[in-house]
Design an enzyme around this catalytic site. Structure first.
Site, PDB file in Angstrom:
ATOM      1  N   ARG A   1       0.826  -1.231   0.000  1.00  0.00           N
ATOM      2  CA  ARG A   1       0.000   0.000   0.000  1.00  0.00           C
ATOM      3  C   ARG A   1       0.854   1.273   0.000  1.00  0.00           C
ATOM      4  O   ARG A   1       0.510   2.281   0.612  1.00  0.00           O
ATOM      5  CB  ARG A   1      -0.979   0.026   1.179  1.00  0.00           C
TER       6      ARG A   1
ATOM      7  N   SER B   1     -11.038  -2.034   2.833  1.00  0.00           N
ATOM      8  CA  SER B   1     -10.387  -2.189   4.143  1.00  0.00           C
ATOM      9  C   SER B   1      -9.961  -0.818   4.648  1.00  0.00           C
ATOM     10  O   SER B   1      -9.202  -0.127   3.972  1.00  0.00           O
ATOM     11  CB  SER B   1      -9.148  -3.076   4.022  1.00  0.00           C
TER      12      SER B   1
ATOM     13  N   GLU C   1      -5.624   2.769   5.990  1.00  0.00           N
ATOM     14  CA  GLU C   1      -5.241   2.571   4.595  1.00  0.00           C
ATOM     15  C   GLU C   1      -5.945   3.634   3.742  1.00  0.00           C
ATOM     16  O   GLU C   1      -5.412   4.119   2.755  1.00  0.00           O
ATOM     17  CB  GLU C   1      -5.671   1.166   4.144  1.00  0.00           C
TER      18      GLU C   1
HETATM   19  C1  LIG Z   1     -15.524  -2.456  -1.846  1.00  0.00           C
HETATM   20  C2  LIG Z   1     -14.059  -2.133  -1.952  1.00  0.00           C
HETATM   21  C3  LIG Z   1     -13.136  -3.161  -2.039  1.00  0.00           C
HETATM   22  C4  LIG Z   1     -11.754  -2.857  -2.140  1.00  0.00           C
HETATM   23  N1  LIG Z   1     -10.870  -3.889  -2.229  1.00  0.00           N
HETATM   24  C5  LIG Z   1      -9.566  -3.622  -2.336  1.00  0.00           C
HETATM   25  C6  LIG Z   1      -8.612  -4.679  -2.452  1.00  0.00           C
HETATM   26  O1  LIG Z   1      -8.944  -5.843  -2.493  1.00  0.00           O
HETATM   27  N2  LIG Z   1      -7.303  -4.343  -2.539  1.00  0.00           N
HETATM   28  C7  LIG Z   1      -6.875  -3.053  -2.508  1.00  0.00           C
HETATM   29  O2  LIG Z   1      -5.655  -2.817  -2.610  1.00  0.00           O
HETATM   30  N3  LIG Z   1      -7.752  -2.040  -2.395  1.00  0.00           N
HETATM   31  C8  LIG Z   1      -9.075  -2.279  -2.319  1.00  0.00           C
HETATM   32  N4  LIG Z   1      -9.974  -1.257  -2.213  1.00  0.00           N
HETATM   33  C9  LIG Z   1      -9.462   0.140  -2.123  1.00  0.00           C
HETATM   34  C10 LIG Z   1      -9.307   0.853  -3.475  1.00  0.00           C
HETATM   35  O3  LIG Z   1     -10.174   0.309  -4.454  1.00  0.00           O
HETATM   36  C11 LIG Z   1      -7.865   0.794  -3.970  1.00  0.00           C
HETATM   37  O4  LIG Z   1      -6.982   1.438  -3.066  1.00  0.00           O
HETATM   38  C12 LIG Z   1      -7.708   1.448  -5.340  1.00  0.00           C
HETATM   39  O5  LIG Z   1      -6.407   1.228  -5.802  1.00  0.00           O
HETATM   40  C13 LIG Z   1      -7.989   2.951  -5.330  1.00  0.00           C
HETATM   41  O6  LIG Z   1      -8.131   3.374  -6.667  1.00  0.00           O
HETATM   42  P1  LIG Z   1      -8.976   4.674  -7.026  1.00  0.00           P
HETATM   43  O7  LIG Z   1      -8.874   4.904  -8.487  1.00  0.00           O
HETATM   44  O8  LIG Z   1     -10.341   4.576  -6.490  1.00  0.00           O
HETATM   45  O9  LIG Z   1      -8.137   5.774  -6.256  1.00  0.00           O
HETATM   46  P2  LIG Z   1      -8.690   6.996  -5.393  1.00  0.00           P
HETATM   47  O10 LIG Z   1      -9.424   6.473  -4.224  1.00  0.00           O
HETATM   48  O11 LIG Z   1      -9.388   7.949  -6.277  1.00  0.00           O
HETATM   49  O12 LIG Z   1      -7.308   7.616  -4.900  1.00  0.00           O
HETATM   50  C14 LIG Z   1      -6.479   6.897  -4.006  1.00  0.00           C
HETATM   51  C15 LIG Z   1      -5.115   7.606  -3.954  1.00  0.00           C
HETATM   52  O13 LIG Z   1      -4.501   7.493  -5.221  1.00  0.00           O
HETATM   53  C16 LIG Z   1      -4.183   8.799  -5.725  1.00  0.00           C
HETATM   54  N5  LIG Z   1      -4.355   8.760  -7.163  1.00  0.00           N
HETATM   55  C17 LIG Z   1      -5.466   8.434  -7.875  1.00  0.00           C
HETATM   56  N6  LIG Z   1      -5.203   8.541  -9.190  1.00  0.00           N
HETATM   57  C18 LIG Z   1      -3.919   8.932  -9.305  1.00  0.00           C
HETATM   58  C19 LIG Z   1      -3.064   9.221 -10.402  1.00  0.00           C
HETATM   59  N7  LIG Z   1      -3.484   9.130 -11.674  1.00  0.00           N
HETATM   60  N8  LIG Z   1      -1.781   9.606 -10.155  1.00  0.00           N
HETATM   61  C20 LIG Z   1      -1.332   9.701  -8.875  1.00  0.00           C
HETATM   62  N9  LIG Z   1      -2.091   9.468  -7.796  1.00  0.00           N
HETATM   63  C21 LIG Z   1      -3.374   9.075  -8.025  1.00  0.00           C
HETATM   64  C22 LIG Z   1      -5.185   9.738  -5.034  1.00  0.00           C
HETATM   65  O14 LIG Z   1      -4.703  11.049  -4.995  1.00  0.00           O
HETATM   66  C23 LIG Z   1      -5.250   9.094  -3.648  1.00  0.00           C
HETATM   67  O15 LIG Z   1      -4.150   9.475  -2.851  1.00  0.00           O
HETATM   68  C24 LIG Z   1     -11.329  -1.512  -2.132  1.00  0.00           C
HETATM   69  C25 LIG Z   1     -12.275  -0.484  -2.045  1.00  0.00           C
HETATM   70  C26 LIG Z   1     -13.631  -0.790  -1.966  1.00  0.00           C
HETATM   71  C27 LIG Z   1     -14.628   0.331  -1.910  1.00  0.00           C
END
Ligand SMILES: Cc1cc2nc3c(=O)[nH]c(=O)nc-3n(C[C@H](O)[C@H](O)[C@H](O)COP(=O)(O)OP(=O)(O)OC[C@H]3O[C@@H](n4cnc5c(N)ncnc54)[C@H](O)[C@@H]3O)c2cc1C
Length: 307
Positions: free
Chosen positions: A180, A231, A301
């Site tokens: 992470r 999580s 996280e």
């Molecule tokens: C139901 C559910 C299940 C999940 N299961 C998992 C799992 O199994 N494993 C896991 O690891 N995570 C899980 N997650 C968490 C999440 O989906 C991950 O962390 C995912 O990688 C976040 O992606 P996002 O596009 O939504 O990022 P965001 O939530 O939009 O952003 C997260 C971070 O990334 C940064 N960011 C986004 N885009 C960019 C970019 N282009 N350049 C630089 N920084 C950027 C943002 O500024 C922020 O700091 C889950 C979430 C939910 C709601």
């Protein structure tokens, strides 16, 4: 000082075609369904627009923040006085890479579509990512992972915008991915524009079956029917956050509309009308109880946005 008038003026001059929303509720763009308005939210369609938007936002004092699907975010109730650049709406192109078994995706492409694109071409390695609801940019930033897989295993390189140095292509090693964590979590001003994944040739039917199996496991164990950010806490070394929270008897603990899920104690969920303040208070209550009863410190996280 209000930066928006100058931003609107410069944007109209330099990027008249980009869609921009004023006072756009962050609750519409986060999986927690929480967060007050972003003063400006822009939806770039390609890397060039994203680079220019970021530069204009920075120049005008809009403290740009790039988000993907908002599935790992907690956004303040009072809103964010910033330029939020949302990639998932329009910056989503996925193509075959330049080398065999490689795939390249724009920052806003969803991990589900990416895994599906690879599967249809008989390319394996992204099965673990199919059920993670984020984008490529968010996934690289967080080194998203599940069921023994993580982005680090398949990421070949990423094209990253650094405000001072410009656009550079970095190898997976240079991106410094670990649990992470990545270079991007240390450098929140840097932006992933696109990423290339090196996959392995396999059998499309088996890859699809594996993805379905992992999704079924997710549905069986996670409270996907409620808004959440997955999580809430990182896995502490030698433990599972959900197990510790459960052992401390905290399932069902509620602050306002925020609750520790009865189905999976590692998930804090929005039972309806939860505020950022509710979730933050619940995070603190869980941390305090778990520390008092087990001596383990839980670290969030979920990324808490600074307004
Ligand atoms: C139901 C559910 C299940 C999940 N299961 C998992 C799992 O199994 N494993 C896991 O690891 N995570 C899980 N997650 C968490 C999440 O989906 C991950 O962390 C995912 O990688 C976040 O992606 P996002 O596009 O939504 O990022 P965001 O939530 O939009 O952003 C997260 C971070 O990334 C940064 N960011 C986004 N885009 C960019 C970019 N282009 N350049 C630089 N920084 C950027 C943002 O500024 C922020 O700091 C889950 C979430 C939910 C709601």
């Amino acid at each position: 000082m209000d930066w928006t008038a100058e931003f609107d003026k410069q944007l109209a001059g330099e990027l008249p075609d980009v869609t921009v929303a004023c006072d756009e509720p962050m609750s519409r763009h986060t999986s927690f369904r929480i967060g007050g308005p972003a003063r400006r939210m822009a939806f770039p369609k390609n890397g060039e627009q994203l680079v220019l938007l970021r530069a204009i936002g920075q120049r005008c004092g809009g403290r740009p923040l790039v988000i993907g699907n908002g599935t790992n975010l907690l956004s303040p109730d009072e809103g964010v006085d910033r330029l939020v650049i949302e990639t998932s709406a329009a910056f989503q192109e996925i193509t075959e890479g330049e080398t065999p078994a490689a795939v390249t995706a724009a920052a806003g492409a969803s991990l589900a579509r990416l895994a599906d694109f690879a599967c249809r071409r008989g390319l394996g390695g992204l099965e673990f990512a199919h059920g993670i609801p984020g984008t490529v940019g968010g996934g690289v930033c967080m080194n998203a992972g599940a069921y023994g897989g993580e982005m680090k295993q398949v990421l070949q390189s990423a094209v990253v915008l650094f405000p001072e140095e410009g656009v550079r292509t970095l190898s997976c090693d240079a991106l410094d991915l670990s649990y992470r964590h990545s270079l991007l979590t240390d450098r929140p001003d840097a932006v992933v524009l696109r990423a290339t994944f090196q996959l392995t040739v396999g059998d499309a039917t088996k890859i699809r079956e594996n993805m379905r199996d992992l999704m079924a496991r997710r549905k069986a164990s996670q409270p996907l029917e409620w808004p959440s950010a997955g999580s809430t806490f990182k896995r502490p070394t030698g433990h599972f956050a959900g197990t510790l929270i459960d052992q401390c008897g905290l399932k069902g603990l509620q602050v306002g509309g925020a609750q520790v899920s009865e189905k999976h104690a590692g998930f804090l969920i929005n039972r309806g009308g939860a505020t950022c303040a509710d979730v933050t208070a619940l995070i603190e209550a869980v941390q305090a109880r778990v520390f008092a009863q087990t001596g383990v410190r839980l670290e969030p996280e979920v990324r808490i946005i600074q307004g």
